[in-house]
Each structure stands twice: as C-alpha cells, then as structure tokens.
Design a protein around this motif. Sequence first.
Motif, PDB file in Angstrom:
ATOM      1  N   PHE A  28      24.944  23.659  37.338  1.00 18.11           N
ATOM      2  CA  PHE A  28      24.561  23.156  35.957  1.00 18.11           C
ATOM      3  C   PHE A  28      25.422  21.982  35.462  1.00 18.11           C
ATOM      4  CE2 PHE A  28      22.494  27.465  36.299  1.00 18.11           C
ATOM      5  CZ  PHE A  28      21.274  26.919  36.564  1.00 18.11           C
ATOM      6  N   TYR A  64       2.968  23.278  63.107  1.00 21.87           N
ATOM      7  CA  TYR A  64       4.336  23.249  62.440  1.00 21.87           C
ATOM      8  C   TYR A  64       5.516  22.591  63.332  1.00 21.87           C
ATOM      9  CZ  TYR A  64       9.003  24.910  61.128  1.00 21.87           C
ATOM     10  OH  TYR A  64      10.205  24.864  60.758  1.00 21.87           O
ATOM     11  N   HIS A 113       9.751  21.110  62.763  1.00 21.53           N
ATOM     12  CA  HIS A 113      10.656  21.331  61.804  1.00 21.53           C
ATOM     13  C   HIS A 113      10.746  20.065  61.038  1.00 21.53           C
ATOM     14  CE1 HIS A 113      12.370  25.000  63.449  1.00 21.53           C
ATOM     15  NE2 HIS A 113      12.847  24.243  64.493  1.00 21.53           N
ATOM     16  N   PHE A 123       8.398  20.235  57.793  1.00 19.84           N
ATOM     17  CA  PHE A 123       8.990  21.559  56.978  1.00 19.84           C
ATOM     18  C   PHE A 123      10.041  20.692  56.055  1.00 19.84           C
ATOM     19  CE2 PHE A 123      11.296  26.039  56.588  1.00 19.84           C
ATOM     20  CZ  PHE A 123      10.300  26.211  55.578  1.00 19.84           C
ATOM     21  N   MET A 136      21.692  20.702  40.093  1.00 21.82           N
ATOM     22  CA  MET A 136      21.019  21.794  40.866  1.00 21.82           C
ATOM     23  C   MET A 136      20.282  20.966  41.973  1.00 21.82           C
ATOM     24  SD  MET A 136      18.226  24.151  39.335  1.00 21.82           S
ATOM     25  CE  MET A 136      16.743  24.665  40.221  1.00 21.82           C
ATOM     26  N   ILE A 160      20.784  24.001  57.792  1.00 22.32           N
ATOM     27  CA  ILE A 160      20.103  23.434  58.927  1.00 22.32           C
ATOM     28  C   ILE A 160      20.891  23.579  60.089  1.00 22.32           C
ATOM     29  CG2 ILE A 160      19.101  21.481  60.100  1.00 22.32           C
ATOM     30  CD1 ILE A 160      17.712  20.995  57.450  1.00 22.32           C
ATOM     31  N   PHE A 219      22.336  27.416  60.982  1.00 25.83           N
ATOM     32  CA  PHE A 219      21.436  28.248  61.970  1.00 25.83           C
ATOM     33  C   PHE A 219      20.954  27.516  63.282  1.00 25.83           C
ATOM     34  CE2 PHE A 219      20.582  30.274  57.669  1.00 25.83           C
ATOM     35  CZ  PHE A 219      20.753  31.518  58.162  1.00 25.83           C
ATOM     36  N   LEU A 269      15.717  28.535  35.854  1.00 24.33           N
ATOM     37  CA  LEU A 269      16.446  27.519  36.997  1.00 24.33           C
ATOM     38  C   LEU A 269      17.361  28.801  37.775  1.00 24.33           C
ATOM     39  CD1 LEU A 269      17.522  24.567  35.017  1.00 24.33           C
ATOM     40  CD2 LEU A 269      15.762  24.869  36.555  1.00 24.33           C
ATOM     41  N   ASN A 270      17.896  29.512  37.070  1.00 23.04           N
ATOM     42  CA  ASN A 270      18.950  30.581  38.152  1.00 23.04           C
ATOM     43  C   ASN A 270      18.140  31.213  38.869  1.00 23.04           C
ATOM     44  OD1 ASN A 270      21.674  30.353  37.451  1.00 23.04           O
ATOM     45  ND2 ASN A 270      20.956  30.728  35.310  1.00 23.04           N
ATOM     46  N   VAL A 294      15.109  30.091  40.203  1.00 19.20           N
ATOM     47  CA  VAL A 294      14.527  29.274  41.310  1.00 19.20           C
ATOM     48  C   VAL A 294      15.820  29.122  42.267  1.00 19.20           C
ATOM     49  CG1 VAL A 294      14.085  26.930  41.825  1.00 19.20           C
ATOM     50  CG2 VAL A 294      13.116  27.880  39.750  1.00 19.20           C
ATOM     51  N   ILE A 295      17.222  29.000  41.688  1.00 25.14           N
ATOM     52  CA  ILE A 295      18.193  28.919  42.828  1.00 25.14           C
ATOM     53  C   ILE A 295      18.423  30.198  43.721  1.00 25.14           C
ATOM     54  CG2 ILE A 295      20.944  28.982  42.689  1.00 25.14           C
ATOM     55  CD1 ILE A 295      20.567  27.359  40.076  1.00 25.14           C
ATOM     56  N   LEU A 296      18.230  31.257  43.016  1.00 28.78           N
ATOM     57  CA  LEU A 296      18.541  32.326  43.793  1.00 28.78           C
ATOM     58  C   LEU A 296      17.257  32.748  44.742  1.00 28.78           C
ATOM     59  CD1 LEU A 296      19.564  35.034  41.030  1.00 28.78           C
ATOM     60  CD2 LEU A 296      20.808  34.037  42.874  1.00 28.78           C
ATOM     61  N   PHE A 313      15.628  30.283  46.180  1.00 28.82           N
ATOM     62  CA  PHE A 313      15.706  29.330  47.324  1.00 28.82           C
ATOM     63  C   PHE A 313      16.987  29.628  48.370  1.00 28.82           C
ATOM     64  CE2 PHE A 313      18.333  25.552  48.757  1.00 28.82           C
ATOM     65  CZ  PHE A 313      17.250  24.730  49.283  1.00 28.82           C
ATOM     66  N   VAL A 314      18.223  30.112  47.694  1.00 35.16           N
ATOM     67  CA  VAL A 314      19.302  30.374  48.637  1.00 35.16           C
ATOM     68  C   VAL A 314      18.642  31.705  49.715  1.00 35.16           C
ATOM     69  CG1 VAL A 314      21.456  31.266  48.693  1.00 35.16           C
ATOM     70  CG2 VAL A 314      20.951  29.400  47.063  1.00 35.16           C
ATOM     71  N   VAL A 325      15.923  30.598  52.128  1.00 29.79           N
ATOM     72  CA  VAL A 325      16.728  29.797  53.305  1.00 29.79           C
ATOM     73  C   VAL A 325      17.444  30.803  54.341  1.00 29.79           C
ATOM     74  CG1 VAL A 325      18.601  28.106  53.904  1.00 29.79           C
ATOM     75  CG2 VAL A 325      17.116  27.381  52.140  1.00 29.79           C
ATOM     76  N   VAL A 326      18.310  31.496  53.533  1.00 28.42           N
ATOM     77  CA  VAL A 326      19.254  32.390  54.485  1.00 28.42           C
ATOM     78  C   VAL A 326      18.067  33.492  55.320  1.00 28.42           C
ATOM     79  CG1 VAL A 326      20.986  34.350  54.422  1.00 28.42           C
ATOM     80  CG2 VAL A 326      21.006  32.253  52.849  1.00 28.42           C
ATOM     81  N   LEU A 380      15.082  33.299  56.035  1.00 29.72           N
ATOM     82  CA  LEU A 380      14.284  32.611  57.143  1.00 29.72           C
ATOM     83  C   LEU A 380      15.138  32.327  58.407  1.00 29.72           C
ATOM     84  CD1 LEU A 380      11.838  30.308  54.922  1.00 29.72           C
ATOM     85  CD2 LEU A 380      11.079  32.388  56.287  1.00 29.72           C
ATOM     86  N   GLY A 381      16.342  32.101  58.016  1.00 31.09           N
ATOM     87  CA  GLY A 381      17.177  31.617  59.060  1.00 31.09           C
ATOM     88  C   GLY A 381      17.670  32.752  59.943  1.00 31.09           C
ATOM     89  N   ILE A 382      17.924  34.107  59.209  1.00 33.07           N
ATOM     90  CA  ILE A 382      18.301  35.284  59.912  1.00 33.07           C
ATOM     91  C   ILE A 382      16.932  35.726  60.838  1.00 33.07           C
ATOM     92  CG2 ILE A 382      19.044  37.699  59.716  1.00 33.07           C
ATOM     93  CD1 ILE A 382      20.745  36.657  57.314  1.00 33.07           C
ATOM     94  N   TYR A 391      10.540  27.869  60.568  1.00 27.93           N
ATOM     95  CA  TYR A 391      10.788  28.104  59.112  1.00 27.93           C
ATOM     96  C   TYR A 391      12.507  28.539  59.197  1.00 27.93           C
ATOM     97  CZ  TYR A 391       5.811  28.560  58.989  1.00 27.93           C
ATOM     98  OH  TYR A 391       4.577  28.424  59.183  1.00 27.93           O
ATOM     99  N   GLY A 392      13.149  28.616  60.440  1.00 30.59           N
ATOM    100  CA  GLY A 392      14.446  29.071  60.357  1.00 30.59           C
ATOM    101  C   GLY A 392      15.513  28.076  61.127  1.00 30.59           C
ATOM    102  N   TRP A 393      15.164  26.829  61.490  1.00 28.37           N
ATOM    103  CA  TRP A 393      15.972  25.768  62.059  1.00 28.37           C
ATOM    104  C   TRP A 393      16.676  26.073  63.233  1.00 28.37           C
ATOM    105  CZ3 TRP A 393      13.825  22.313  59.017  1.00 28.37           C
ATOM    106  CH2 TRP A 393      13.905  22.625  57.822  1.00 28.37           C
TER     107      TRP A 393
END
Lengths: 393, 146
Positions: free
Chosen positions: A17, A132, A134, A137, A174, A186, A189, B12-13, B15-17, B19-20, B23-24, B26-28, B38-40
């Motif tokens: 922030f 889909y 990458h 997405f 943010m 990206i 992974f 906002l907090n 949204v951040i949580l 999002f993170v 990302v993690v 979907l990757g796992i 969706y996991g790169w």
Amino acid sequence: MKNESQGIINLWNRFWFSEEPKDILCLLRIFFGIIFLMKLTGCTGFMTNMHVELSIPQHTFSSDYVYRLSGFVQSVPGFGWLPLPSYKTYLLIEDIVFVLALFFTSGLFATYTGPLLAMLYGYLFVLDQMGYHHHTFLFVIVLFILGFSNCSSRYSLDSYLHGGTFGKVKGIAMPRRMLQILVSAIYFFGALSKINPGWLSGDIIRVLGMSGALHGPLGHFIMKSQFYLPLSVSTPILEFFLAIALWFDKTVRIAVLCGVLFHLVIDMTINVSTFSFQMIALYTVFAYPGTKSTTIFIDPGKVKQAVLIRFLLLFDWLRRFGTVVMKGGTPAAIPEVYTKSGILVRKRGGDILTGIDAFSCVLGMLPLFFPFAWLIKIFSSVRRNISRDHNPA
Amino acid sequence: MIAVCYTMRIFLNAVILLFVLAVVTLGIRSLLVNDSRYGWGMFASQTDYMVSYIIHYKDRTDTYHTGAELRGLARIKLSPGRRSLTRYGIGTLRSWLGNYTCYIYKNNRTEGVLFAEARVIYTINGKDEIRSERIRCPQNSDRGSY
C-alpha cells in the motif's frame, strides 16, 4: 511479540500500500494494449509464420458451423451459469472488445473502458475451456488488474485532453505488486513443471521438432544441430533465475536482458502467439517507480547537452530524470569542481557522477538502452587501466 | 469517512490474499493433476492420443459416434479414431474426456443405459510405451496399461 507482529504488518502495508507514481502502470497499459490489439487483429507469430493475416478484428469462429458454443460446451468451473451467446452475438462482443481495446490502449475514457474491456474479455474466456491458452489467460488477469487500477493519468488521451495529467498521478503499489507476483509465479511454476525426465532428457523438444512445431528460423537450426539437451537443461535454470532475480536491484537489469533474449528465442522457435511479447511487456513492472529521482544538470549553451535533453524527452519513458538548467553558475548543492566535466548527474542516493560515468548511468536507466551502459562501463574501465599503465604515478 | 477507508483496506487485503492464494493453488494443482491449464506449466509433456466412446447398456455395449455437437477445436481434440496432440498434460485430457463423457451420458439417457465410457490410448513424449485409460460417467475413471 506485539512489536514483531506490528513490524510484519508495517512491512505488509509498505509492500502493498505504499504510494508511488502510476507512470509504470500507464506505460504498461500502452505496451499491453498494443500486444492485445496484435492478438485481436491476428498479427502474431511474426518470427515463426511469415504469413501474417491482418483482419480487424479477427474473429475466433469463421462460421456458424465451427461455433463451439452451439454444441458441446465445457465452461470454466464456477462459470457454468453464464448465458451462452448466439454466434452473431459472439461476433458483436468481439467487435466491441476490439473498440474498447483501442480506447483503453490510447487511454481515452480508460476509467470506464478498462473495467468494461476486462469483464467482456473475461466473459468470452470463461465460456469454454476448449479454447484455453496460457496467453489468453494472461490477458484476462492483466486486463483485470490494469482495467481496475485507473491507469490513464499519464501517457493517455485523457491526460492530453486535460492538459498533462488526468486524475491522481499517484496510487498504491498493489496493482504493480500483483503483476510482479504473477510474473514470478509464471516463471517459477513453468520451471517446476519442467523438472521431469521427459523435459530434462531433451525428449520433449525432440518430439516438438518431429511433430513440426519448431518451425521458426531458430527451430530449423535446433532441429539440424540437435541442440536438445543443453536447451532442455538451461531453460528451467533460467526460469528459476528470472523468478527470483527480477526482484533485486542488483540483478534486475541482467534478468530483464536474459528474459528478453529468452522470449525472443522462443518466439523464433515455436509459435506461442503473443505470449513472449506479453512477458517482455510485463518486465515494466519491475522498474523502479521513483519519478524524477535522478537529476541531470544541463547547460543549454553546450550542444551535446542540448542533444542529450532531446534524447531524454524521447526515451525516458519511466520519467526517471529531472533536469536542472545551469545558467552561468553552479547550483548550491553541487561542489564547483564537478561542473567543469560535461554531463553532471545526481543519483537517487545523492552520489554525483560526471563524464563517461554519468553518460553510462543515464543510458542504464533508459528502458531501451540499458545494455549499452554495460558496454560503456567496460570501455571506460579498459581506458582507465590503459591510462594507469601509461602513467603509473 | 474513516469507516469507508477501513472497509476499503479490508476489501483490498482480501483481494490480495485471494489473488496470491489463487496463483499458488492453481500452480500447485497443475503440477499435482498434470493439467497445466491455469497453472503456467509450459511444455511439461507432449501427449499423443486417440480416443473412442462406448455406451454401456444392461445387456450390450454400443460404440458412440460423435455428431454435430463437436465443433471447431472440440472436434479436433475429441473426435474418435483420430490421432491428436496436447501440450497441456494428461490431466487436461482427462478433464476434457470426463466432461464429454458426461455430456454423452446425459444426452443418451434412455432406458437400460448404465454409463458412457471414453477409452483413450496415448503415449507421452514420443516413448514406445502405450498406455490406456477408461473414463466413465457417472463412474470414476479406470486407469490401465497395455
């Protein structure tokens, strides 16, 4: 214990922030917008397909016969409740997305066109999983972050029409932080998924080559040279390096350079649509956001320095330089001894540079020219060594 | 005004949580189920496959021939008796076939139908070993190897 938790909260707040100029996001809006327009018009795969067909916009489905959504549909989990458009409505939505993308990229009414564009493109994305990719997405995520972060305060028609700036020029970190985490994830992974015998033995690149997927200029070279193993081993190492090195001041430049070369090599080897260009554009978010944090002292009477100012006006996209015009005297903050040696730069930390070091510093902070700074540094240190050898005293 | 700022900061907090976490997670997930969407996961494997569909009745089985419901990319990826490739991993193929088998089951649910089945044979990364799987709806998949 209470102090520790307070410290963590402060760190969290500073990371997400802290207030910073929005210039980087504004710049990314233009870069990403252009790449998105490339995708929408079919201008992709320059280096692998020599036959680029431009159509404005390019529609996903060429006829009602191949329109997937009128047959078997598997939407993204959680979005099955969304209504499916008819073929004609789908074409109309794609046309609207194209117009909104034009508005958003140029920064016209971006406060409204950004969120609308993100939602419409996101809607098309979640309707069906069969399409889909990458890169699509990645478009959805980045458009959502940029679209809702109000990034038209600079470098936009909105700001031009309002005489320089539009809305708040500063905002919270943010959106930039989210994009940084996304880029790192990206690479991380991507690298982790390649730690398997299939990839590390070079089999996958060989199979890709045999299936005709490696068809760019470098693809043919890789096929001929059978360069599979070194490529396979070095790729995840480089991806791990990029996931980490982009975060640190000392390594970010070399990481960006490696990343740009890496993605250009990929684009010259295999058709990944716009993915390479998207990743290169996203490196912008790792630039230091301090606007005008470095000062250049200029004597307009000197031709070289006047040329330098024009050069900066053209290429200082991250607005890192502030200028101070020196007219017949030395600014109070600068010792007089420095003013005799051409270009004078005061860095973010207060260090003062002159001559070739100053020039190298200026180049090093410009997005397009930073690799040349290293060449100048090498040249400068070689010259110093030679002159030391000639005059040991 | 303070209450609005406070609520905004909480939002906002959150949204951040989210999002993170997304990302993690979907990757796992992409690594665990071998589905790089969706996991790169990029170019982690190359699957060469061929599929066929069967409807099981109480007293017989029928081969299912796909019709106009498969269009465009879905036709290329899911048509029976045709060799296809995917770079997204075997997990992606399982997801496609699982969904399509359920579609076949729902649209052919006449009297006596037990389940619809997709039989897929595939090789990974051009290796000689041919594997096979049966994916059923409404039952779970039954994995095997020739």
